[in-house]
Design a protein around this motif. Structure first.
Motif, mmCIF file in Angstrom:
data_model
loop_
_atom_site.group_PDB
_atom_site.id
_atom_site.type_symbol
_atom_site.label_atom_id
_atom_site.label_comp_id
_atom_site.label_asym_id
_atom_site.label_seq_id
_atom_site.Cartn_x
_atom_site.Cartn_y
_atom_site.Cartn_z
ATOM 1 N N LYS A 103 -0.239 -22.186 -9.841
ATOM 2 C CA LYS A 103 -1.065 -22.596 -8.703
ATOM 3 C C LYS A 103 -0.413 -22.286 -7.356
ATOM 4 O O LYS A 103 -1.105 -22.194 -6.336
ATOM 5 C CB LYS A 103 -1.401 -24.081 -8.796
ATOM 6 N N ASN A 104 0.914 -22.133 -7.350
ATOM 7 C CA ASN A 104 1.605 -21.817 -6.101
ATOM 8 C C ASN A 104 1.543 -20.333 -5.755
ATOM 9 O O ASN A 104 1.799 -19.949 -4.613
ATOM 10 C CB ASN A 104 3.067 -22.256 -6.190
ATOM 11 N N LEU A 105 1.221 -19.510 -6.752
ATOM 12 C CA LEU A 105 1.198 -18.062 -6.538
ATOM 13 C C LEU A 105 -0.166 -17.428 -6.766
ATOM 14 O O LEU A 105 -0.401 -16.300 -6.329
ATOM 15 C CB LEU A 105 2.218 -17.386 -7.466
ATOM 16 N N LYS A 106 -1.048 -18.118 -7.453
ATOM 17 C CA LYS A 106 -2.328 -17.542 -7.863
ATOM 18 C C LYS A 106 -3.098 -16.913 -6.705
ATOM 19 O O LYS A 106 -3.473 -15.737 -6.747
ATOM 20 C CB LYS A 106 -3.178 -18.620 -8.539
ATOM 21 N N HIS A 107 -3.338 -17.671 -5.670
ATOM 22 C CA HIS A 107 -4.153 -17.179 -4.557
ATOM 23 C C HIS A 107 -3.360 -16.235 -3.652
ATOM 24 O O HIS A 107 -3.914 -15.275 -3.105
ATOM 25 C CB HIS A 107 -4.705 -18.356 -3.760
ATOM 26 N N TYR A 108 -2.075 -16.515 -3.521
ATOM 27 C CA TYR A 108 -1.220 -15.640 -2.706
ATOM 28 C C TYR A 108 -1.163 -14.243 -3.318
ATOM 29 O O TYR A 108 -1.333 -13.231 -2.615
ATOM 30 C CB TYR A 108 0.182 -16.237 -2.615
ATOM 31 N N ASN A 109 -0.931 -14.170 -4.614
ATOM 32 C CA ASN A 109 -0.858 -12.870 -5.280
ATOM 33 C C ASN A 109 -2.181 -12.116 -5.187
ATOM 34 O O ASN A 109 -2.206 -10.893 -4.979
ATOM 35 C CB ASN A 109 -0.468 -13.049 -6.748
ATOM 36 N N LYS A 110 -3.275 -12.845 -5.335
ATOM 37 C CA LYS A 110 -4.591 -12.207 -5.241
ATOM 38 C C LYS A 110 -4.804 -11.617 -3.853
ATOM 39 O O LYS A 110 -5.296 -10.493 -3.705
ATOM 40 C CB LYS A 110 -5.689 -13.226 -5.550
ATOM 41 N N ARG A 111 -4.422 -12.363 -2.840
ATOM 42 C CA ARG A 111 -4.572 -11.891 -1.459
ATOM 43 C C ARG A 111 -3.719 -10.652 -1.207
ATOM 44 O O ARG A 111 -4.166 -9.704 -0.558
ATOM 45 C CB ARG A 111 -4.189 -13.009 -0.491
ATOM 46 N N MET A 112 -2.504 -10.645 -1.725
ATOM 47 C CA MET A 112 -1.627 -9.492 -1.543
ATOM 48 C C MET A 112 -2.184 -8.262 -2.258
ATOM 49 O O MET A 112 -2.130 -7.141 -1.728
ATOM 50 C CB MET A 112 -0.221 -9.813 -2.046
ATOM 51 N N ARG A 113 -2.724 -8.453 -3.457
ATOM 52 C CA ARG A 113 -3.320 -7.324 -4.188
ATOM 53 C C ARG A 113 -4.500 -6.749 -3.415
ATOM 54 O O ARG A 113 -4.635 -5.523 -3.280
ATOM 55 C CB ARG A 113 -3.783 -7.766 -5.586
ATOM 56 N N GLU A 114 -5.342 -7.619 -2.903
ATOM 57 C CA GLU A 114 -6.516 -7.161 -2.148
ATOM 58 C C GLU A 114 -6.090 -6.389 -0.907
ATOM 59 O O GLU A 114 -6.658 -5.342 -0.585
ATOM 60 C CB GLU A 114 -7.377 -8.363 -1.752
ATOM 61 N N MET A 115 -5.087 -6.898 -0.211
ATOM 62 C CA MET A 115 -4.603 -6.237 0.999
ATOM 63 C C MET A 115 -4.061 -4.848 0.679
ATOM 64 O O MET A 115 -4.411 -3.855 1.337
ATOM 65 C CB MET A 115 -3.510 -7.083 1.652
ATOM 66 N N LEU A 116 -3.226 -4.761 -0.326
ATOM 67 C CA LEU A 116 -2.603 -3.481 -0.676
ATOM 68 C C LEU A 116 -3.635 -2.465 -1.162
ATOM 69 O O LEU A 116 -3.531 -1.269 -0.860
ATOM 70 C CB LEU A 116 -1.524 -3.704 -1.736
ATOM 71 N N LYS A 117 -4.631 -2.922 -1.886
ATOM 72 C CA LYS A 117 -5.680 -2.011 -2.357
ATOM 73 C C LYS A 117 -6.454 -1.420 -1.182
ATOM 74 O O LYS A 117 -6.769 -0.224 -1.171
ATOM 75 C CB LYS A 117 -6.635 -2.748 -3.302
ATOM 76 N N GLU A 118 -6.762 -2.243 -0.189
ATOM 77 C CA GLU A 118 -7.490 -1.749 0.981
ATOM 78 C C GLU A 118 -6.606 -0.843 1.838
ATOM 79 O O GLU A 118 -7.097 0.123 2.439
ATOM 80 C CB GLU A 118 -8.018 -2.920 1.814
ATOM 81 N N MET A 119 -5.329 -1.138 1.896
ATOM 82 C CA MET A 119 -4.405 -0.269 2.628
ATOM 83 C C MET A 119 -4.340 1.102 1.963
ATOM 84 O O MET A 119 -4.296 2.137 2.638
ATOM 85 C CB MET A 119 -3.014 -0.915 2.696
ATOM 86 N N LYS A 120 -4.352 1.107 0.650
ATOM 87 C CA LYS A 120 -4.339 2.374 -0.093
ATOM 88 C C LYS A 120 -5.595 3.183 0.199
ATOM 89 O O LYS A 120 -5.534 4.401 0.418
ATOM 90 C CB LYS A 120 -4.221 2.104 -1.589
ATOM 91 N N LYS A 121 -6.736 2.521 0.232
ATOM 92 C CA LYS A 121 -7.989 3.218 0.535
ATOM 93 C C LYS A 121 -7.957 3.824 1.936
ATOM 94 O O LYS A 121 -8.499 4.906 2.173
ATOM 95 C CB LYS A 121 -9.169 2.250 0.417
ATOM 96 N N SER A 122 -7.312 3.130 2.862
ATOM 97 C CA SER A 122 -7.290 3.600 4.252
ATOM 98 C C SER A 122 -6.482 4.879 4.422
ATOM 99 O O SER A 122 -6.635 5.586 5.424
ATOM 100 C CB SER A 122 -6.728 2.512 5.175
ATOM 101 N N LEU A 123 -5.617 5.184 3.464
ATOM 102 C CA LEU A 123 -4.811 6.401 3.560
ATOM 103 C C LEU A 123 -5.687 7.651 3.576
ATOM 104 O O LEU A 123 -5.291 8.690 4.107
ATOM 105 C CB LEU A 123 -3.828 6.484 2.384
ATOM 106 N N LYS A 124 -6.877 7.559 2.996
ATOM 107 C CA LYS A 124 -7.770 8.717 2.914
ATOM 108 C C LYS A 124 -8.488 9.009 4.230
ATOM 109 O O LYS A 124 -9.031 10.096 4.410
ATOM 110 C CB LYS A 124 -8.804 8.501 1.812
ATOM 111 N N GLU A 125 -8.497 8.046 5.130
ATOM 112 C CA GLU A 125 -9.201 8.233 6.397
ATOM 113 C C GLU A 125 -8.418 9.182 7.298
ATOM 114 O O GLU A 125 -7.223 8.995 7.523
ATOM 115 C CB GLU A 125 -9.393 6.890 7.101
ATOM 116 N N GLU A 126 -9.080 10.202 7.807
ATOM 117 C CA GLU A 126 -8.422 11.176 8.674
ATOM 118 C C GLU A 126 -8.363 10.639 10.096
ATOM 119 O O GLU A 126 -9.381 10.412 10.733
ATOM 120 C CB GLU A 126 -9.160 12.519 8.612
#
Length: 283
Positions: free
Chosen positions: A250-273
């Motif tokens: 419970k101390n990491l569940k939501h934090y880890n989810k938020r970090m995964r979501e952030m990193l996934k969107e950052m990865k998608k942004s790499l494609k933007e010229e």
């Protein structure tokens, strides 16, 4: 062992960007708008370039400071500077695509710093004749394109390190729950954030068609550096995501989810010229 190798590789990329950027500032980053203002007494659209070169010069100096902080394990302080660098990137990109905001991002700050303008508590800006000339703009207003998708999560991670926020107290506690300045936090993530942000500002300002380079070889190497950096980040982000696996803790569940979501969107942004670097290599 893999994490140590990634840290070393990130350090090498940071050093490469510092070398290229330091040179670029010296031979290309000139305040053309301010020069015209001094000679002709009138402001023109070249102030947009001044704003970009200012932010690039400032960010280059900041990256050098970040490198030094990483070297002594003061990663929390490096994160503070990464937030500043991120704001430089956002404002540069915003003004580039919204030149009508040149007063808010260039003229007003100059007058506010010189105390010829004042800011009231509600964020309104007034001149010395008590005429309202504008409003302060929050950095959140600068996000455009694919930056919108990760902005709030990323900025939300960076900001607590810039303030007296007890939420990050664990960064200053050892295994015995005693305060310490020796604990090294986020060594890999901090380096990635530094490279992620600086690559964007470098791509947006340096690797742009029509930009002046000292010679064709330098231009080619700058484009190559951006491409290699983005390729590497694209490969590294899944490794980082693995550090934040789903958990029932419970101390990491939501934090880890938020970090995964952030990193996934950052990865998608790499494609933007952001400049003139062709991103077909990511397809």
């Amino acid at each position: 062992m893999e994490i140590i190798n990634h840290e070393e590789k990130l350090d090498k990329y940071i050093n490469k960007f510092i070398r290229r950027s330091r040179d670029f500032v010296e031979y290309a980053a000139h305040p053309y708008g301010m020069a015209d203002l001094l000679h002709r007494g009138e402001r023109n659209s070249k102030f947009t370039y001044d704003h970009e070169y200012f932010n690039f010069t400032k960010s280059t100096k900041t990256l050098i400071s970040i490198k030094n902080l990483l070297g002594i394990g003061h990663n929390e302080d490096a994160i503070i500077l990464i937030r500043s660098m991120f704001e430089n990137y956002l404002s540069s990109r915003y003004l580039n695509e919204n030149e009508e905001y040149i007063d808010q991002l260039v003229t007003h700050p100059l007058n506010l710093f010189a105390a010829t303008y004042n800011v009231r508590e509600n964020g309104e800006i007034y001149d010395r004749d008590n005429n309202k000339v504008g409003d302060l703009i929050n950095p959140s207003a600068f996000k455009i394109g694919k930056d919108k998708a990760y902005y709030h999560l990323f900025y939300g991670f960076l900001s607590p390190f810039s303030h007296s926020n007890f939420g990050i107290a664990d960064c200053y506690l050892n295994e015995h729950l005693m305060f310490t300045i020796s604990k090294i936090n986020y060594p890999l993530l901090t380096r990635f954030f530094a490279l992620f942000v600086f690559t964007k500002i470098f791509e947006h300002i340096v690797t742009v068609e029509g930009e002046e380079f000292i010679n064709p070889r330098t231009e080619k190497e700058c484009y190559k550096l951006v491409e290699e950096s983005i390729k590497y980040q694209n490969e590294l982000i899944p490794v980082l995501i693995e550090e934040y696996k789903p958990t029932e803790n419970k101390n990491l569940k939501h934090y880890n989810k938020r970090m995964r979501e952030m990193l996934k969107e950052m990865k998608k942004s790499l494609k933007e010229e952001l400049g003139s670097v062709n991103k077909d290599f990511l397809n």
